[in-house]
Design a protein around this motif. Structure first.
Motif, short mmCIF file in Angstrom:
data_model
loop_
_atom_site.label_atom_id
_atom_site.label_comp_id
_atom_site.label_asym_id
_atom_site.label_seq_id
_atom_site.Cartn_x
_atom_site.Cartn_y
_atom_site.Cartn_z
N GLN A 25 1.23 -1.04 -0.46
CA GLN A 25 0.06 0.19 -0.04
C GLN A 25 1.03 1.44 0.33
N GLN A 26 1.80 1.51 0.99
CA GLN A 26 2.93 2.41 0.49
C GLN A 26 3.45 2.53 -0.41
N ALA A 27 4.08 2.08 -1.55
CA ALA A 27 4.68 1.70 -2.40
C ALA A 27 3.52 2.42 -3.56
N ALA A 28 2.47 1.43 -3.47
CA ALA A 28 1.49 2.51 -4.87
C ALA A 28 0.82 4.18 -4.37
N ASP A 29 0.75 3.96 -2.71
CA ASP A 29 0.30 5.74 -2.54
C ASP A 29 1.51 6.70 -3.10
N LYS A 30 2.94 6.10 -2.83
CA LYS A 30 3.93 7.09 -3.33
C LYS A 30 3.50 6.46 -4.45
N ASN A 31 3.97 5.66 -5.57
CA ASN A 31 3.53 5.98 -6.76
C ASN A 31 2.67 6.78 -7.39
N LYS A 32 1.65 6.73 -6.32
CA LYS A 32 0.10 7.37 -7.07
C LYS A 32 0.52 9.41 -6.36
N ILE A 33 1.37 9.15 -5.69
CA ILE A 33 2.22 10.46 -5.48
C ILE A 33 2.86 11.36 -6.60
N GLY A 36 0.66 12.34 -9.64
CA GLY A 36 0.31 13.51 -8.66
C GLY A 36 1.53 14.68 -9.48
N GLU A 37 2.61 14.61 -8.67
CA GLU A 37 3.82 15.95 -8.71
C GLU A 37 3.93 15.63 -10.77
N LYS A 38 3.48 15.01 -11.38
CA LYS A 38 3.42 15.28 -12.53
C LYS A 38 2.88 16.21 -13.19
N HIS A 74 -10.75 13.43 -10.00
CA HIS A 74 -10.34 12.56 -9.02
C HIS A 74 -9.33 13.50 -8.54
N LYS A 75 -9.41 13.01 -7.07
CA LYS A 75 -8.08 14.26 -5.67
C LYS A 75 -6.40 13.71 -6.45
N VAL A 76 -5.66 14.53 -6.64
CA VAL A 76 -4.27 14.29 -6.79
C VAL A 76 -4.02 14.89 -5.49
#
Length: 187
Positions: A25-33, A36-38, A74-76
């Protein structure tokens, strides 16, 4: 033999699920962030110098904002609070940008959102299955019989009965007082 209470079952369930899913979950959240930065750079990148030159607090700062991709909101999430446009933090506003869905940045973001959703679905499914196992047993002994592989992770919840410590007795003094050991058997 310790009994399983609902509170212990809930703690055990959380321990098993955290063991299996927290790192994913932490790895997936980090990838989503990161995705989101992009998105943030895509939307605000050309205007950042102008945005930063405005008077302080002229534009809001937020660690998340909303966009629309193919008609879906979608929430970024961002790694830190950043300047965003007025109202872009509001779910009920039009959002920062409307993507058609075929843009590279939008596709990367949607893949990251999908991975987060998949992990959440897997965790929910395992929640139901592990809960069913834990609810089917009433003692630790039975749990170890039904699911022995879980013992290494869950044995910390088992309360071992306290062993009564007997007072130190001098056995030699007792033997002497009672005349032990008996060498001869009386006839």
């Amino acid at each position: 033999m310790s009994r399983l209470t609902n509170q212990i079952r809930q703690s055990m369930l959380n321990t098993v699920l955290d063991h299996a899913f927290t790192a994913k979950q932490q790895a997936a959240d980090k990838n989503k962030i990161a995705a989101g930065e992009k998105v943030y750079t895509d939307i605000y990148g050309p205007y950042l110098i102008a945005m930063e030159s405005l008077p302080k607090e002229f534009l809001p700062k937020a660690s998340s904002f909303y966009i629309a991709i193919g008609g879906q909101k979608h929430k970024v999430d961002l790694s830190e609070s950043r300047l965003i446009g007025k109202g872009h933090y509001d779910r009920y506003n039009s959002g920062a940008k409307l993507y058609v869905g075929d843009e590279q940045v939008a596709q990367e973001f949607m893949k990251a959102v999908e991975v987060v959703g998949d992990i959440k679905s897997q965790r929910d499914q395992m929640h139901r299955e592990v809960n069913a196992v834990l609810e089917s047993v009433h003692t630790f002994k039975k749990l170890w019989e039904v699911w022995p592989e879980s013992k290494s992770l869950l044995e910390k919840f088992e309360q071992k009965p306290a062993i009564a410590i007997l007072p130190a007795v001098q056995v030699n003094r007792l033997n002497a007082a009672l005349g032990l050991p008996v060498d001869e058997v009386p006839a």
